[in-house]
Design a protein around this motif. Structure first.
Motif, short mmCIF file in Angstrom:
data_model
loop_
_atom_site.label_atom_id
_atom_site.label_comp_id
_atom_site.label_asym_id
_atom_site.label_seq_id
_atom_site.Cartn_x
_atom_site.Cartn_y
_atom_site.Cartn_z
N ASN A 395 14.19 13.21 12.15
CA ASN A 395 14.15 14.31 11.18
C ASN A 395 13.14 14.03 10.06
N ALA A 396 13.04 12.75 9.67
CA ALA A 396 12.13 12.39 8.58
C ALA A 396 10.67 12.51 8.97
N SER A 397 10.37 12.59 10.26
CA SER A 397 8.98 12.75 10.67
C SER A 397 8.44 14.12 10.26
N VAL A 398 9.33 15.09 10.13
CA VAL A 398 8.94 16.44 9.69
C VAL A 398 9.34 16.67 8.24
N CYS A 399 10.54 16.24 7.89
CA CYS A 399 11.06 16.43 6.52
C CYS A 399 10.72 15.21 5.67
N ARG A 400 9.51 15.19 5.13
CA ARG A 400 9.09 14.05 4.33
C ARG A 400 8.11 14.51 3.27
N ARG A 401 7.72 13.58 2.41
CA ARG A 401 6.79 13.92 1.32
C ARG A 401 5.54 14.61 1.87
N GLY A 402 5.18 15.69 1.23
CA GLY A 402 4.04 16.49 1.69
C GLY A 402 4.48 17.81 2.28
N LYS A 403 5.77 17.89 2.66
CA LYS A 403 6.30 19.15 3.21
C LYS A 403 6.64 20.08 2.06
N LYS A 404 6.07 21.28 2.08
CA LYS A 404 6.25 22.20 0.97
C LYS A 404 7.40 23.19 1.17
N ASN A 405 7.74 23.44 2.41
CA ASN A 405 8.78 24.43 2.69
C ASN A 405 10.03 23.78 3.29
N THR A 406 11.16 24.42 3.09
CA THR A 406 12.42 23.93 3.62
C THR A 406 12.41 23.98 5.15
N VAL A 407 12.83 22.88 5.77
CA VAL A 407 12.91 22.80 7.23
C VAL A 407 14.35 23.06 7.67
N ASN A 408 14.50 23.92 8.64
CA ASN A 408 15.82 24.20 9.22
C ASN A 408 16.02 23.31 10.44
N ILE A 409 17.08 22.50 10.42
CA ILE A 409 17.40 21.61 11.54
C ILE A 409 18.64 22.16 12.24
N GLY A 410 18.45 22.70 13.43
CA GLY A 410 19.57 23.24 14.20
C GLY A 410 19.98 22.27 15.30
N VAL A 411 21.28 22.11 15.46
CA VAL A 411 21.81 21.21 16.49
C VAL A 411 22.68 22.03 17.44
N LEU A 412 22.32 22.05 18.72
CA LEU A 412 23.04 22.84 19.71
C LEU A 412 24.30 22.09 20.16
N LEU A 413 25.46 22.71 19.98
CA LEU A 413 26.75 22.09 20.28
C LEU A 413 27.58 23.02 21.15
N VAL A 414 28.05 22.52 22.27
CA VAL A 414 28.87 23.33 23.18
C VAL A 414 30.35 23.10 22.86
N ARG A 415 31.07 24.16 22.64
CA ARG A 415 32.50 24.05 22.37
C ARG A 415 33.23 23.47 23.58
N GLY A 416 34.22 22.62 23.31
CA GLY A 416 34.99 22.04 24.40
C GLY A 416 34.40 20.76 24.96
N SER A 417 33.18 20.39 24.49
CA SER A 417 32.58 19.11 24.90
C SER A 417 32.80 18.10 23.78
N TYR A 418 32.07 16.99 23.82
CA TYR A 418 32.13 16.02 22.73
C TYR A 418 30.95 16.18 21.77
N ASP A 419 30.22 17.27 21.91
CA ASP A 419 29.02 17.47 21.09
C ASP A 419 29.31 17.39 19.60
N GLU A 420 30.31 18.12 19.16
CA GLU A 420 30.60 18.16 17.73
C GLU A 420 31.12 16.81 17.23
N TYR A 421 31.90 16.13 18.06
CA TYR A 421 32.39 14.79 17.69
C TYR A 421 31.23 13.83 17.48
N MET A 422 30.27 13.84 18.40
CA MET A 422 29.10 12.97 18.29
C MET A 422 28.29 13.30 17.05
#
Length: 441
Positions: A395-422
């Motif tokens: 994440n820091a490779s994009v969200c670091r000093r020099g970035k002028k705009n807010t970066v949106n980080i989306g994480v795809l999570l499937v309900r009923g799996s262990y995605d949200e736990y991880m």
């Protein structure tokens, strides 16, 4: 001068090193050791950005042909900074150091090289992304253990010094003081501060109390500089969002049965998980749309592929997608216009906004990359991970000093799996990492 700069991401550790070099009465002959991508791309671009034509730089990595490596190595004294990736250290020692002695083993003759000869060639050794050496049993640490701490000037840099737990710091500090502060071996470190927790395989897992952690941190404060997240952000803080995906009935049934029984029949193949960790990994694969079975990849669903296609369909600025599994990579590269970020030229093209859609593996590319110059404000994780170090670095490779705009980080999570736990486990460790950096400041 021996010091660990354990600075929060985006503080400009590379520029800090370059500034120190330029302010010295005589530019120090510097040996830089880091990841392949950092050596090939990040440092050279930072030198060009801040001190064009004033600092000479050369590197050897596996991408450089051996005959060219030999030429560069023979002329290494001509460069202000001579760099190499971690896996190249062994080659460098064997090709530039004399044989000190021989020993005889069952596998034949073993040569022992006088690696301390390297100390006469350089005034300063910089180990960037020092958490790469957190495992004291790794070959990369053993390649440095005997000689680096003997150098007069050593700087180690990391934003993630303790990604697993506090014992990750032992090997990194050893490279500075040879075990003076935290013990001469990881065994002594554990005996001094650790609490052994027996495992079924007969080994121990080591845990550390808050008092032990505080004691360890107090012992290394004199050779560390750490600054937590600043009061005033150096760049717009990212917007983290969980993207929850409802599984179709078939996938929902597979996930439920597999989690209950640790065994599932998929396309006539019996998928078995022997441990809870194996189960979580297999369930994560299923949630991403496929599952590995021996040397095969079984395609199961396209839940996340459809979700990511929907997300990127209306975005006009560049988009970066992090993938975990090889089958994720194959699916993403099938999207029209998608390009794999892999080479130094890819990084330049990305930062020049020549790539509208890009994908990259965080495990092979995350540490120390500078991808913030692109107009990208949307990144996605196709699958969640629980490796906090990789999460932070990617994440820091994009969200670091020099970035002028807010970066949106989306994480795809499937309900009923262990995605949200991880995902939640990774975030908990992330907060622990920031807490340790705060205590060292």
């Amino acid at each position: 001068m021996k010091h660990a700069y354990l600075l929060y991401t985006g503080f400009g550790k590379t520029k800090m090193c370059l500034d120190k070099m330029m302010k010295a009465s005589r530019k120090p002959r510097t040996l830089l050791i880091s990841t392949k991508k950092v050596v090939e791309s990040s440092w050279s671009s930072e030198i060009t950005k801040w001190y064009p034509g004033k600092i000479s730089y050369a590197y050897i990595t596996g991408s450089v042909k051996e005959k060219d490596r030999q030429v560069l190595t023979n002329n290494q004294s001509q460069y202000d900074i001579f760099a190499m990736n971690t896996s190249m250290v062994d080659w460098y020692i064997k090709n530039t150091c004399s044989v000190k002695r021989k020993s005889y083993t069952k596998k034949g003759i073993k040569l022992h090289y006088a690696s301390e000869e390297i100390l006469d060639r350089f005034d300063l050794i910089i180990i960037d992304e020092s958490s790469l050496f957190k495992n004291s049993q790794s070959q990369r640490f053993k390649d440095l253990k005997k000689w680096v701490y003997q150098a007069n000037n050593v700087m180690i840099l990391s934003a993630t010094p303790t990604p697993k737990n506090i014992e990750n710091i032992w090997s990194q500090i050893y490279l500075l003081d040879g075990g003076q502060r935290l013990g001469s071996s990881i065994t002594k470190f554990r005996e001094q501060w650790g609490i052994p927790v027996p495992l079924p395989n007969g080994h121990n897992k080591w845990q550390y109390s808050k008092a032990a952690i505080n004691d360890i941190l107090s012992l290394i404060q004199d050779i560390t500089t750490s600054i937590p997240a600043p009061d005033k952000p150096l760049f717009p803080p990212p917007n983290l969002k969980k993207i929850m995906i409802k599984p179709d009935p078939t996938t929902e049934g597979i996930l439920k049965q597999f989690k209950n029984d640790f065994i599932i029949d998929v396309q006539g193949k019996e998928i078995i998980a022997m441990t809870k960790n194996q189960l979580m990994i297999k369930v994560s694969q299923i949630a991403s749309g496929s599952v590995y079975y021996k040397d095969q990849t079984l395609q199961l669903n396209d839940l996340k592929l459809r979700a990511i296609m929907h997300k990127i369909s209306t975005i006009k600025t560049p988009v970066l997608i992090w993938y975990t599994y090889k089958f994720d990579k194959a699916k993403l590269l099938a999207i029209p216009g998608m390009r794999l970020l892999e080479t130094p030229q890819d990084m330049l093209d990305w930062n020049a906004n020549k790539i509208p859609l890009a994908t990259m593996s965080p495990f092979s590319s995350a540490h120390g990359l500078n991808l913030q110059d692109s107009d990208c404000v949307n990144t996605y994780w196709f699958s969640p991970i629980w490796d906090t170090e990789i999460w932070i670095q990617a994440n820091a490779s994009v969200c670091r000093r020099g970035k002028k705009n807010t970066v949106n980080i989306g994480v795809l999570l499937v309900r009923g799996s262990y995605d949200e736990y991880m995902f939640n486990l990774c975030q908990d460790k992330f907060r622990e990492q920031l807490n340790i950096l705060g205590k060292l400041s």
